[in-house]
Write an enzyme that holds these catalytic residues in place. Sequence first.
Site, short mmCIF file in Angstrom:
data_model
loop_
_atom_site.label_atom_id
_atom_site.label_comp_id
_atom_site.label_asym_id
_atom_site.label_seq_id
_atom_site.Cartn_x
_atom_site.Cartn_y
_atom_site.Cartn_z
N GLU A 109 10.32 15.04 16.14
CA GLU A 109 10.67 14.92 14.72
C GLU A 109 9.81 15.92 13.95
O GLU A 109 8.58 15.84 13.96
CB GLU A 109 10.38 13.50 14.22
CG GLU A 109 10.78 13.31 12.78
CD GLU A 109 10.41 11.93 12.22
OE1 GLU A 109 9.34 11.42 12.54
OE2 GLU A 109 11.22 11.40 11.44
N CYS A 138 13.39 10.45 7.07
CA CYS A 138 13.42 9.87 8.41
C CYS A 138 14.80 10.01 9.04
O CYS A 138 14.93 10.18 10.24
CB CYS A 138 12.99 8.42 8.36
SG CYS A 138 13.84 7.48 7.10
N LYS A 193 0.85 -1.20 0.00
CA LYS A 193 0.00 0.00 0.00
C LYS A 193 0.88 1.24 0.00
O LYS A 193 1.62 1.50 0.94
CB LYS A 193 -0.90 0.05 1.23
CG LYS A 193 -1.89 1.22 1.12
CD LYS A 193 -2.55 1.57 2.43
CE LYS A 193 -1.87 2.67 3.19
NZ LYS A 193 -1.82 3.98 2.53
N GLU A 205 10.43 0.55 10.19
CA GLU A 205 11.43 1.59 9.92
C GLU A 205 10.73 2.90 10.19
O GLU A 205 9.87 3.33 9.41
CB GLU A 205 11.91 1.46 8.47
CG GLU A 205 13.26 2.09 8.25
CD GLU A 205 13.16 3.54 7.85
OE1 GLU A 205 13.13 4.38 8.77
OE2 GLU A 205 13.09 3.83 6.66
P1 NDP Z 1 2.14 7.54 8.79
O1 NDP Z 1 2.99 6.74 9.67
O2 NDP Z 1 0.81 7.95 9.28
O3 NDP Z 1 1.91 6.81 7.39
C1 NDP Z 1 2.77 5.87 6.81
C2 NDP Z 1 1.96 4.84 6.03
O4 NDP Z 1 1.12 4.12 6.92
C3 NDP Z 1 1.01 5.45 5.02
O5 NDP Z 1 0.89 4.58 3.92
C4 NDP Z 1 -0.28 5.53 5.79
O6 NDP Z 1 -1.39 5.62 4.96
C5 NDP Z 1 -0.24 4.23 6.56
N1 NDP Z 1 -1.04 4.23 7.77
C6 NDP Z 1 -1.50 5.28 8.50
N2 NDP Z 1 -2.14 4.83 9.59
C7 NDP Z 1 -2.07 3.48 9.57
C8 NDP Z 1 -2.53 2.44 10.45
N3 NDP Z 1 -3.16 2.71 11.58
N4 NDP Z 1 -2.28 1.16 10.11
C9 NDP Z 1 -1.60 0.86 9.00
N5 NDP Z 1 -1.16 1.80 8.13
C10 NDP Z 1 -1.37 3.10 8.41
O7 NDP Z 1 2.92 8.79 8.37
P2 NDP Z 1 2.30 10.08 7.73
O8 NDP Z 1 2.40 9.94 6.31
O9 NDP Z 1 0.95 10.41 8.25
O10 NDP Z 1 3.27 11.17 8.31
C11 NDP Z 1 3.15 11.58 9.67
C12 NDP Z 1 4.50 11.77 10.27
O11 NDP Z 1 5.21 10.52 10.25
C13 NDP Z 1 5.42 12.68 9.50
O12 NDP Z 1 5.20 14.00 9.80
C14 NDP Z 1 6.74 12.20 9.95
O13 NDP Z 1 7.08 12.73 11.20
C15 NDP Z 1 6.58 10.72 10.09
N6 NDP Z 1 7.02 9.96 8.92
C16 NDP Z 1 8.14 9.24 9.00
C17 NDP Z 1 8.61 8.55 7.91
C18 NDP Z 1 9.83 7.73 7.95
O14 NDP Z 1 10.36 7.41 6.90
N7 NDP Z 1 10.31 7.32 9.08
C19 NDP Z 1 7.94 8.62 6.64
C20 NDP Z 1 6.72 9.38 6.64
C21 NDP Z 1 6.31 10.01 7.75
P3 NDP Z 1 -1.86 7.08 4.49
O15 NDP Z 1 -0.70 7.77 3.94
O16 NDP Z 1 -2.83 6.79 3.46
O17 NDP Z 1 -2.41 7.71 5.70
#
Ligand code: NDP
Length: 788
Positions: free
Chosen positions: A396, A299, A191, A265
């Site tokens: 973060e 990240c 996804k 991760e």
């Molecule tokens: P999320 O952790 O919310 O999203 C990452 C992925 O998980 C997306 O595909 C999201 O779907 C999906 N997701 C969201 N909620 C759930 C759930 N309960 N169960 C399973 N899958 C889920 O990150 P965000 O994109 O909302 O970003 C929020 C914050 O996360 C950022 O501001 C940043 O601080 C951090 N982040 C860290 C990353 C890293 O590489 N370590 C990468 C991205 C974000 P959908 O996008 O459709 O909501």
Amino acid sequence: MNKIAQIFQSLDYGPAPEGPDQAIAWLDAHDRKFGHFIDGKWTKPGKTFSSDNPATGESLAQITDGTAEDVNAAVKAARAAFKGWSALSGYERGKYLYAIARAVQKHARLFAVLETMDNGKPIRESRDIDIPLVARHFYHHAGWAQHLNREFPDAVPYGVCGQIIPWNFPLLMLAWKIAPALAAGNTVILKPAEFTSLTALLFAEICERVGLPKGVVNIVTGEGGTGQAITAHEGIDKIAFTGSTDVGKAIRAVTAGSGKGLSLELGGKSPYIVFEDADIDSAIEGLIDAIWFNQGQVCCAGSRLLVQESIEERFITKLKKRMQTLRVGDPLDKSIDIGAMIAPIQVERIKDLMKRGIAEGAEVYEPDGQMPARGCFLKPALVTNVSPANTLVAEEIFGPILVAMSFRTPEEAVQLANNTKYGLAATVWSENINLALDIAPQIKAGVVWINGTNNFDAAVGFGGYKESGYGREGGREGMSAYLKPAWEKDLKPAPAPKIAAAKATNPLDSGHLDQTAKMYIGGKQSRPDSGYSRAVYDPSGKLVGEVGDGNRKDIRNAVEAARAALGWSTTAAHSRAQILYFLAENLDYRRDEFADRIKAQTGENGVEEVALSVERLFAFAGWADKYDGAVHNPPLRAVAAAMVEPLGVMGIVAPPSRPLLGSIALIAPALAMGNPVVLVPSAQSPLSVTDLYQVIETSDVPKGVINIVTGDSVSLAKTLAEHDGVDGLWYAGDAESSAMVEKVSITNLKQTWTSRGLYYDLADRRFEGDYFLAKATQVKNVWIPYGA
Ligand code: NDP
């Protein structure tokens, strides 16, 4: 000044826009509306949401929001495809991966432009970093597929993998997930993030074009709810997630007790340490890349600058000057440094965090440069005058915001660097290689870059320590995250522990002085905090002895003692081996007494168990200086030293059976790898372990390295799982309490191993090797550049 010199000063150059035509043609060819890619076919678009170009606000396409039924269909397809895919020879699977790599290269420009339009990242980055790394990842893993059986002889794929990725590196994260999964023989449901599905859909088309068997790769688009349907799905064998720490914790809780494999991760707040002897100009350029790569939405962004006080003023002045030359603007312009943020909601989130930080005293510097009139952009910012407690230092931010602090000594730099719940990456700048290599192992992070930053390669593992998650992506470690031991499927339920009904006796009848075995904490025997003891009976119900009834406070004291003994991790492996040999020797010396004790508690002949325990100590003494890392040669002028490091303090709750071997087989690998332990022995038959005190004391084990708390296994395991001072926890017990341990472990995302009510015959020689060694360690990759 002549013109060229002026240009070097001003770094002023004209625009160089990349054409979007190909990407637009691809979108139009799909009527800008997409369904899912399931079982090698495209589904009709369902309820959709818009995927927008954050630089312009324009809608690029309508994407289908995946439902639970869509996920079901994808799982069914992936399950059906698994048999055939995993049965292909490694060579055959490798050829598909190779074909994907070739196709990604062939369409690199289309991928790069589409990625930039969908995500807002500068085309320079998608073109020169993201897409080439995607191709590299598939090439690299084509090789792993082919050599799998030779390199991982006793391993099998998990089966169906659910993979959930974020929006910051949409195609690269897809490659990091899909390439190793497929190489290992798994099939996948991936996804993409709601904001950035387009390159995943283009990738699906590539899978179609290269003739990948149907159902091997399934792409289900959607929002968080679609992700939840994947993580909760019973037909999925492994979850791989990249994203925020909060969602990572939620996924750990949802998957607890399910037996699903899990790699996480997660976020970071990575330190960027500049020592006074650093090449300052290079360190500034590195810093520009560390924090403003992908608008800081990375990240492992080097978002916390730690600069030595003696050069702080000079460094900050130079940095501000360099920031003035950064260009924010159209991501499709090749001369742009900083593109668009992912979405307005992310900009609002960052502005809120900034307000909080400023209210707490932070000062903010922003360069003057022009900003685009429309779109989702933020200026790069440097934040100073902050303490470690400031929101902007602790949280973060995931945006183009750098916070700066100073330090005086290397020790202070390490302290500040580690003063975070995260542990993803770190950067160290110094011209003194001795200093840099002294600092790198002290930083609790999965990746350390020396005199460089943001180096990535498919052959080098990437992943976090602490709340940045667990599991690695890339290299050998990344492959093992998609494999499990072949024998696991044959494990049978563990027999229920035999609990003897106590014969009624008058407690005053024992007739001798109190002989309750004590706990062993910090090298000393200690009475239980509760003052209570637990009776130990033989199978006929006869009292054989008593042990202390440990509680929360005893665990707290034991963890404190173990943390004070963390120096064990830097004790030379040779010395750790010597101590384990010595333990074995001293145990062997008293083998008859230990065998008798086993018999007294269990009624079984203990001679063989003692002999096996001695042998197991020998085995792991032998491993202590052999289970170590590797040096990778990525396609850069650098080596990456993959260092095997201990987890830290480990809680170990031994199984009810095999009173001595059950504990020895688990603590020996943990100790060999440098983890101090808090051991909870078998609740039924703890006396074989309490008898070990004298053996431990006569074997030169430093105090606090082995701590023993007797009592109820389940409640002590829960306390260990809740404790933030415990970095890893192994629990051998029933399925229900194993699930509890995994669920409660989310407090600090400690790494867990649980037996889930299955019978792990610890006498088996398969447990003499890397099965537990791998679980007692984590790999840190230290990147060291070379070249004069
Ligand atoms: P999320 O952790 O919310 O999203 C990452 C992925 O998980 C997306 O595909 C999201 O779907 C999906 N997701 C969201 N909620 C759930 C759930 N309960 N169960 C399973 N899958 C889920 O990150 P965000 O994109 O909302 O970003 C929020 C914050 O996360 C950022 O501001 C940043 O601080 C951090 N982040 C860290 C990353 C890293 O590489 N370590 C990468 C991205 C974000 P959908 O996008 O459709 O909501």
